[in-house]
Design an enzyme around this catalytic site. Structure first.
Site, mmCIF file in Angstrom:
data_model
loop_
_atom_site.group_PDB
_atom_site.id
_atom_site.type_symbol
_atom_site.label_atom_id
_atom_site.label_comp_id
_atom_site.label_asym_id
_atom_site.label_seq_id
_atom_site.Cartn_x
_atom_site.Cartn_y
_atom_site.Cartn_z
ATOM 1 N N LYS A 270 -5.787 43.534 -49.313
ATOM 2 C CA LYS A 270 -6.952 42.765 -48.853
ATOM 3 C C LYS A 270 -7.649 43.474 -47.703
ATOM 4 O O LYS A 270 -8.872 43.651 -47.696
ATOM 5 C CB LYS A 270 -6.508 41.356 -48.444
ATOM 6 N N ASP A 289 -9.069 37.132 -50.672
ATOM 7 C CA ASP A 289 -8.290 36.268 -49.792
ATOM 8 C C ASP A 289 -8.155 34.912 -50.480
ATOM 9 O O ASP A 289 -8.487 34.756 -51.637
ATOM 10 C CB ASP A 289 -8.962 36.131 -48.426
#
Length: 374
Positions: A270, A289
DNA sequence: GGGAGACCTAGTAA
DNA sequence: ATTACTAGGTCTC
């Protein structure tokens, strides 16, 4: 299972005098810059001469670009006015009455190079309107959100600055990330004060290396302290120099760039995608996310709704975005992400956009208001 | 190789 | 007043 809080630390009763440290703890650190308690600079030094960028609100709307989690370094210093640092330049931006954006450099020697840096930083070589037209054509939902959330632009930040910021961001919230980034920023050269906020050039690797893991822990970084230290060390050990190494990632494919970034401690898929999208010109990088995972399972791959986000599924989400939106998929993701932020949802529900999404938000908002008002 | 659990902290909901 | 959980995840078994 989350670890229970260590009983040696009593958070409810913090020590009245902080331990001696080269740096103040985060809680005391922010206090002198509190704009509410120290509004003087705003009044003393209002900016009157704004240079027009000559772009419309649909190309750049500041409130949807700066306070939405791309950077934690820019501060709101006035009405639709934000101030931050680009390289060595301290700059303020303001949305003017006609929708255009005005810029103002604070004490910059070379106006021309500052302007060039600003254009790069704002990614002005890319027309937001043009790429959004394609998104709108292929996705009616995007089209609906886009009319309410015009001008949500992706920035082109300095890679080191971006990297360090997003290491701080893991499993964290915006308020605390901002305090941590402020703390690190203060290691850099001081540039000036605008609107009650002190601004610093982002520290270079040597300056970052001056702070110890212990100091970062004392400042409230938690387990991310060792990530920062480790990443700075790893960059310093690169044969060609850390900055060079980071800059070279712009020349690589997305997968290669992400893999390289992920060798740094504290950088997973991420965070790597954030760095790639927000600083490495990897316009199709998709930071997945919890919000983006929800978006994806609601609208793109509903068959995965309910399952947990695993690395393999991470790739499926990124692929789904890429298939739907193409080479600027990251820019599309940015708008969809912003639409999920609580601050934007409340605005959306006030607007004329009457999507199914907003109906549910409105309903929730009413319930909350009813509860609040007794 | 992928799936749990641990990891800092502050805020909120229950 | 406690407890549980969440928040722009990553690392390590």
């Amino acid at each position: 299972m989350k670890r229970s809080r260590p009983i040696t630390q009593s958070l409810s009763t913090p020590p009245s005098t902080p331990p001696p440290s080269p740096h103040q703890s985060l809680t005391t650190f922010e206090r002198p810059r509190n704009i509410l308690k120290n509004p003087k600079p705003l009044l003393i030094n209002p900016i009157t001469n704004w240079n027009p960028l000559n772009i419309g609100k649909s190309e750049l709307y500041l409130p949807l670009t700066f306070p939405t989690g791309q950077t934690f370094r820019w501060k709101q210093t006035g009405t639709v006015q934000y101030t931050g640092v680009i390289g060595p330049h301290l700059v303020s931006l303001k949305q003017l009455e006609n929708g255009d954006v005005g810029y103002h450099f604070h004490s910059t020697r070379c106006e021309a190079s500052a302007r060039e840096a600003l254009f790069d930083f704002l990614n002005l070589g890319i027309s937001l309107c043009e790429i959004w037209e394609e998104f709108k054509a292929s996705d009616p939902r995007f089209a609906e959100l886009a009319t309410c959330l015009e001008g949500a632009r992706v920035l082109r930040q300095d890679p080191l600055e971006c990297l360090i910021q997003f290491i701080c961001s893991s499993n964290n919230n915006i308020q605390r990330i901002t305090k941590m980034v402020d703390f690190l920023s203060s290691l850099g050269n001081y540039l000036g004060n605008v609107g009650g906020y002190d601004f610093h050039k982002f520290p270079n690797l040597e300056q970052l290396a001056m702070v110890s893991e212990t100091e970062l822990r004392e400042a409230g970084f938690g387990y991310r302290a060792k990530y920062i230290i480790g990443t700075v060390k790893a960059l310093q050990s690169k044969p060609c120099g850390g900055l060079q190494w980071l800059a070279a990632l712009r020349k690589l494919d997305l997968v290669e760039a992400v893999d390289a970034l992920a060798t740094l401690p504290g950088v997973g898929p991420k965070v790597a995608a954030c760095i790639a999208l927000f600083s490495l010109e990897q316009h199709h990088a998709i930071p997945v996310d919890t919000h983006v995972w929800k978006i994806a399972t609601r609208h793109l791959i509903p068959e995965l709704a309910g399952s947990r986000l695993t690395p393999r599924l991470y790739k499926r989400v990124a692929d789904a975005f890429l298939t739907k939106y193409g080479k600027y998929a990251g820019w599309a993701q940015t708008l969809l992400f912003i639409a999920e932020l609580p601050s934007q949802k409340s605005l959306l529900s006030l607007s004329f956009c009457n999507t199914e999404e907003n109906k549910s938000v409105k309903s929730k908002g009413r319930k909350k208001a009813a509860k609040r008002d007794g």
